[in-house]
Design a protein around this motif. Structure first.
Motif, PDB file in Angstrom:
ATOM      1  N   GLY A 199      -4.806  -9.824  -7.958  1.00  0.00           N
ATOM      2  CA  GLY A 199      -4.559 -10.801  -6.904  1.00  0.00           C
ATOM      3  C   GLY A 199      -5.775 -11.699  -6.754  1.00  0.00           C
ATOM      4  O   GLY A 199      -6.907 -11.211  -6.694  1.00  0.00           O
ATOM      5  N   VAL A 200      -5.530 -13.011  -6.706  1.00  0.00           N
ATOM      6  CA  VAL A 200      -6.638 -13.971  -6.621  1.00  0.00           C
ATOM      7  C   VAL A 200      -6.485 -14.803  -5.354  1.00  0.00           C
ATOM      8  O   VAL A 200      -5.381 -15.264  -5.041  1.00  0.00           O
ATOM      9  CB  VAL A 200      -6.624 -14.928  -7.840  1.00  0.00           C
ATOM     10  N   ASP A 201      -7.576 -14.989  -4.626  1.00  0.00           N
ATOM     11  CA  ASP A 201      -7.508 -15.820  -3.421  1.00  0.00           C
ATOM     12  C   ASP A 201      -8.826 -16.574  -3.265  1.00  0.00           C
ATOM     13  O   ASP A 201      -9.875 -16.113  -3.738  1.00  0.00           O
ATOM     14  CB  ASP A 201      -7.240 -14.959  -2.180  1.00  0.00           C
ATOM     15  N   VAL A 202      -8.760 -17.720  -2.562  1.00  0.00           N
ATOM     16  CA  VAL A 202      -9.992 -18.474  -2.304  1.00  0.00           C
ATOM     17  C   VAL A 202     -10.788 -17.877  -1.148  1.00  0.00           C
ATOM     18  O   VAL A 202     -11.951 -18.221  -0.961  1.00  0.00           O
ATOM     19  CB  VAL A 202      -9.713 -19.960  -1.954  1.00  0.00           C
ATOM     20  N   ASP A 203     -10.146 -17.015  -0.377  1.00  0.00           N
ATOM     21  CA  ASP A 203     -10.789 -16.462   0.816  1.00  0.00           C
ATOM     22  C   ASP A 203     -11.528 -15.164   0.439  1.00  0.00           C
ATOM     23  O   ASP A 203     -10.911 -14.115   0.251  1.00  0.00           O
ATOM     24  CB  ASP A 203      -9.696 -16.195   1.865  1.00  0.00           C
ATOM     25  N   LEU A 216      -5.773  -3.966   4.621  1.00  0.00           N
ATOM     26  CA  LEU A 216      -4.776  -5.031   4.685  1.00  0.00           C
ATOM     27  C   LEU A 216      -5.091  -5.930   5.868  1.00  0.00           C
ATOM     28  O   LEU A 216      -5.177  -5.436   6.999  1.00  0.00           O
ATOM     29  CB  LEU A 216      -3.406  -4.366   4.870  1.00  0.00           C
ATOM     30  N   PRO A 217      -5.272  -7.257   5.669  1.00  0.00           N
ATOM     31  CA  PRO A 217      -5.612  -8.113   6.814  1.00  0.00           C
ATOM     32  C   PRO A 217      -4.440  -8.333   7.766  1.00  0.00           C
ATOM     33  O   PRO A 217      -4.624  -8.909   8.830  1.00  0.00           O
ATOM     34  CB  PRO A 217      -6.020  -9.444   6.159  1.00  0.00           C
ATOM     35  N   ILE A 218      -3.228  -7.910   7.371  1.00  0.00           N
ATOM     36  CA  ILE A 218      -2.056  -8.075   8.249  1.00  0.00           C
ATOM     37  C   ILE A 218      -1.497  -6.702   8.589  1.00  0.00           C
ATOM     38  O   ILE A 218      -1.842  -5.723   7.922  1.00  0.00           O
ATOM     39  CB  ILE A 218      -0.946  -8.885   7.538  1.00  0.00           C
ATOM     40  N   LEU A 237      -9.144  -6.564   0.771  1.00  0.00           N
ATOM     41  CA  LEU A 237      -8.067  -5.999  -0.060  1.00  0.00           C
ATOM     42  C   LEU A 237      -8.635  -5.076  -1.125  1.00  0.00           C
ATOM     43  O   LEU A 237      -8.117  -3.989  -1.378  1.00  0.00           O
ATOM     44  CB  LEU A 237      -7.249  -7.129  -0.706  1.00  0.00           C
ATOM     45  N   GLN A 238      -9.735  -5.511  -1.753  1.00  0.00           N
ATOM     46  CA  GLN A 238     -10.357  -4.680  -2.797  1.00  0.00           C
ATOM     47  C   GLN A 238     -10.829  -3.342  -2.223  1.00  0.00           C
ATOM     48  O   GLN A 238     -10.831  -2.330  -2.897  1.00  0.00           O
ATOM     49  CB  GLN A 238     -11.514  -5.460  -3.448  1.00  0.00           C
ATOM     50  N   ASN A 239     -11.178  -3.364  -0.911  1.00  0.00           N
ATOM     51  CA  ASN A 239     -11.596  -2.116  -0.245  1.00  0.00           C
ATOM     52  C   ASN A 239     -10.421  -1.361   0.376  1.00  0.00           C
ATOM     53  O   ASN A 239     -10.611  -0.403   1.124  1.00  0.00           O
ATOM     54  CB  ASN A 239     -12.629  -2.412   0.847  1.00  0.00           C
ATOM     55  N   GLY A 240      -9.211  -1.851   0.134  1.00  0.00           N
ATOM     56  CA  GLY A 240      -8.025  -1.138   0.632  1.00  0.00           C
ATOM     57  C   GLY A 240      -7.671  -1.453   2.071  1.00  0.00           C
ATOM     58  O   GLY A 240      -6.928  -0.702   2.704  1.00  0.00           O
ATOM     59  N   GLY A 246       1.857 -12.796  -1.480  1.00  0.00           N
ATOM     60  CA  GLY A 246       1.023 -12.449  -2.632  1.00  0.00           C
ATOM     61  C   GLY A 246       0.604 -10.986  -2.610  1.00  0.00           C
ATOM     62  O   GLY A 246       0.711 -10.286  -3.625  1.00  0.00           O
ATOM     63  N   THR A 247       0.166 -10.509  -1.438  1.00  0.00           N
ATOM     64  CA  THR A 247      -0.296  -9.121  -1.365  1.00  0.00           C
ATOM     65  C   THR A 247       0.854  -8.155  -1.621  1.00  0.00           C
ATOM     66  O   THR A 247       0.732  -7.200  -2.397  1.00  0.00           O
ATOM     67  CB  THR A 247      -0.918  -8.828   0.022  1.00  0.00           C
ATOM     68  N   THR A 248       1.979  -8.412  -0.968  1.00  0.00           N
ATOM     69  CA  THR A 248       3.131  -7.516  -1.166  1.00  0.00           C
ATOM     70  C   THR A 248       3.543  -7.517  -2.638  1.00  0.00           C
ATOM     71  O   THR A 248       3.845  -6.469  -3.216  1.00  0.00           O
ATOM     72  CB  THR A 248       4.316  -7.963  -0.288  1.00  0.00           C
ATOM     73  N   THR A 249       3.518  -8.695  -3.243  1.00  0.00           N
ATOM     74  CA  THR A 249       3.920  -8.801  -4.649  1.00  0.00           C
ATOM     75  C   THR A 249       2.962  -8.041  -5.562  1.00  0.00           C
ATOM     76  O   THR A 249       3.405  -7.334  -6.476  1.00  0.00           O
ATOM     77  CB  THR A 249       3.973 -10.297  -5.068  1.00  0.00           C
ATOM     78  N   THR A 250       1.658  -8.176  -5.309  1.00  0.00           N
ATOM     79  CA  THR A 250       0.705  -7.468  -6.184  1.00  0.00           C
ATOM     80  C   THR A 250       0.967  -5.959  -6.120  1.00  0.00           C
ATOM     81  O   THR A 250       1.015  -5.293  -7.157  1.00  0.00           O
ATOM     82  CB  THR A 250      -0.769  -7.709  -5.758  1.00  0.00           C
TER      83      THR A 250
END
Ligand SMILES: NC(=O)c1ccc[n+]([C@@H]2O[C@H](COP(=O)([O-])OP(=O)(O)OC[C@H]3O[C@@H](n4cnc5c(N)ncnc54)[C@H](O)[C@@H]3O)[C@@H](O)[C@H]2O)c1
Ligand SMILES: O=c1ccn([C@@H]2O[C@H](COP(=O)(O)OP(=O)(O)O[C@H]3O[C@H](CO)[C@@H](O)[C@H](O)[C@H]3O)[C@@H](O)[C@H]2O)c(=O)[nH]1
Length: 438
Positions: free
Chosen positions: A28-32, A44-46, A39-42, A12-16
């Motif tokens: 990008g929408v996530d339940v977490d 990347l969790p990975i 992500l909004q702060n730039g 999802g992140t790569t796609t956005t």
């Protein structure tokens, strides 16, 4: 176009980011909420080379946002891409719980619009044949309960990116596969990917769903074929790398995915090979080739360890250094990494373990807390009785092996990825063992 991507994991992140770079307005929408905030702060969790910089660039351009609130973004989206996880169920089949939850949520959120058109809902997650129809059903059930008519259309849009090369693959795919059962869905999905200039294949939804599993299963088959052949090569004195080289020059075979080693890992091949078998079994079939692919892969780490033990004898009390923990280089992902069964076995045998990996140590520490994690490669090698190379990180391959030999207590190196120069390693004083490579 306005595109919503639901699920901001690896895919999802790569796609956005890739779609924002293509000029679309993407959310990008996530339940977490922690992930969304990061992500909004730039952040990347990975770990994925280049992706964080590109993420920050697109956030700054204002074409990319992240939220937990699907309702806030869904109403003016032209396309909704579903990229939530589809982990294996107890019987190996794909668990569609997250996908169903999102589909039902969409059914509760969609609103009729004055133009009498609806969004395209495209499944990007890897899913069994027939899932597109199920997703349509879940959305429709919720709409019917509300007594609302929204003419949404379904599509399948499988993802083929590799970890470690995620952004590159998303921007330069070999092909874009679009499964669509209506001309409008096909046309809208084609325009999503038009800026990439990649070849596009439009099929039925069912065909697109099968193409994804078939591709992964075929690649896994190539690897297991080579791993089994390596066992024979070792017995008869042939070099699997030369064999792969000679095979790969045949354009019908091609040189890719012929590297024998310690088996495939990661979040996709093991689960997708199982899911395809589960799909077959639900249809009254058993896929014999895939059974063998899985069985060879499961036993490959054990085969490698057998070789280590045949050289070193009992491992109890030996100081063993493991280089590489992730399932492949370029990622911090240790899911289904062959390093896991190897560490487990070494631990059970009573070896003293030191490990080093540029990105995978934090995750592995959770699973193997009693392993010593070195802060750099030279430290990991010091006083080792044997070194097991399990992931072909560039740092490991490019290491100054010539001067390290004297640091080891015993210079045994077992190269599970066939990436070091065997001749030089011998010259430098190592007892070097590759996988079916002399
Ligand atoms: N990882 C890869 O390299 C790769 C490549 C191609 C295809 N795939 C497939 O893509 C899919 C996603 O894989 P991934 O590795 O990105 O998974 P992941 O586990 O990294 O991410 C899934 C995300 O979905 C989110 N999510 C779960 N339920 C949700 C909901 N109801 N609403 C919103 N978000 C929700 C989770 O919080 C998580 O962030 C899988 O089907 C996988 O097989 C993965
Ligand atoms: O010749 C080879 C090639 C790969 N591997 C191993 O195979 C595994 C998977 O590698 P790779 O395919 O490069 O990584 P993934 O990120 O898992 O990507 C696969 O899985 C993704 C998820 O479905 C797909 O999108 C990609 O197209 C597909 O390559 C790793 O453990 C590799 O070490 C080998 O042992 N020998």
């Amino acid at each position: 176009m306005k595109i919503t991507v639901v699920g901001t994991g690896y895919v999802g992140t790569t796609t956005t980011v890739a779609l924002a770079m293509s000029g679309h307005t993407v959310c990008g929408v996530d339940v977490d909420p922690v992930k969304v905030q990061a992500l909004q702060n730039g952040h990347l969790p990975i770990f994925e080379e280049g992706l964080q910089d590109a993420l920050r660039q697109e956030l700054a351009r204002g074409r990319l946002t992240f939220t937990c609130d699907l309702g806030q973004v869904i109403l003016d989206s032209d396309v909704v891409l579903l990229a939530v996880g589809t982990p294996p169920d107890a019987d190996g089949s794909a668990d569609l719980t997250a996908l169903e939850a999102v589909a039902r949520q969409l059914g509760r959120l969609f609103q009729p619009n004055p133009n009498q058109t609806g969004p395209i809902v495209a499944v990007k997650s890897t899913v069994p044949v027939g899932t597109g129809a199920r997703v349509r059903g879940w959305i429709q059930q919720e709409l019917t309960l509300r007594g609302v008519h929204v003419p949404f259309e379904m599509a399948s849009n499988p993802e083929f990116l590799r970890e470690g090369r995620a952004l590159h693959d998303a921007l330069h795919p070999d092909r874009v596969v679009i499964g669509a059962d209506t001309p409008r869905a096909a046309q809208l999905m084609e325009s999503v990917y038009l800026p990439l200039g990649a070849p596009q294949l439009v099929t039925s939804i069912r065909d697109a769903e099968m193409i994804k599993y078939a591709s992964n299963a075929f690649l896994a088959t190539k690897i297991s074929f080579m791993n089994e052949l390596a066992r024979l090569c070792e017995r008869v004195g042939a070099n699997i790398q030369q064999v792969a080289h000679g095979m790969g020059w045949d354009a019908r075979i091609n040189p890719h995915f012929l590297q024998a080693g310690i088996g495939y890992g990661g979040s996709c091949f093991p689960k997708d090979v199982q899911a395809l078998q589960a799909l077959a079994s639900q249809s009254g079939l058993s896929l014999q080739i895939l059974q063998a692919v899985e069985s060879v892969n499961r036993s490959q780490p054990g085969w490698f360890l057998q070789k280590v033990k045949s050289v070193l004898g009992p491992l109890h009390g030996l100081q063993i250094t493991v280089l590489g923990l992730t399932f492949k280089p370029g990622t911090d992902d240790i899911r289904e990494s062959p390093a896991i069964p190897i560490l487990k076995h070494l631990e059970e045998q009573g070896a003293h373990l030191t490990a080093y990996d540029p990105k995978g140590m934090a995750a592995m520490k959770q699973r193997f807390p009693s392993v010593l994690y070195a802060s750099n490669l030279p430290e990991a090698l010091r006083d080792a009785d044997a070194v097991l190379l399990l992931t072909e990180w560039k740092e490991v391959v490019d290491h100054d092996w010539a001067s390290s030999c004297k640091e080891l207590r015993q210079p045994f190196v077992f190269d599970g990825r066939n990436v070091l120069n065997a001749e030089l390693m011998h010259q430098w004083g190592y007892s070097y063992y590759g996988v079916a490579r002399h």
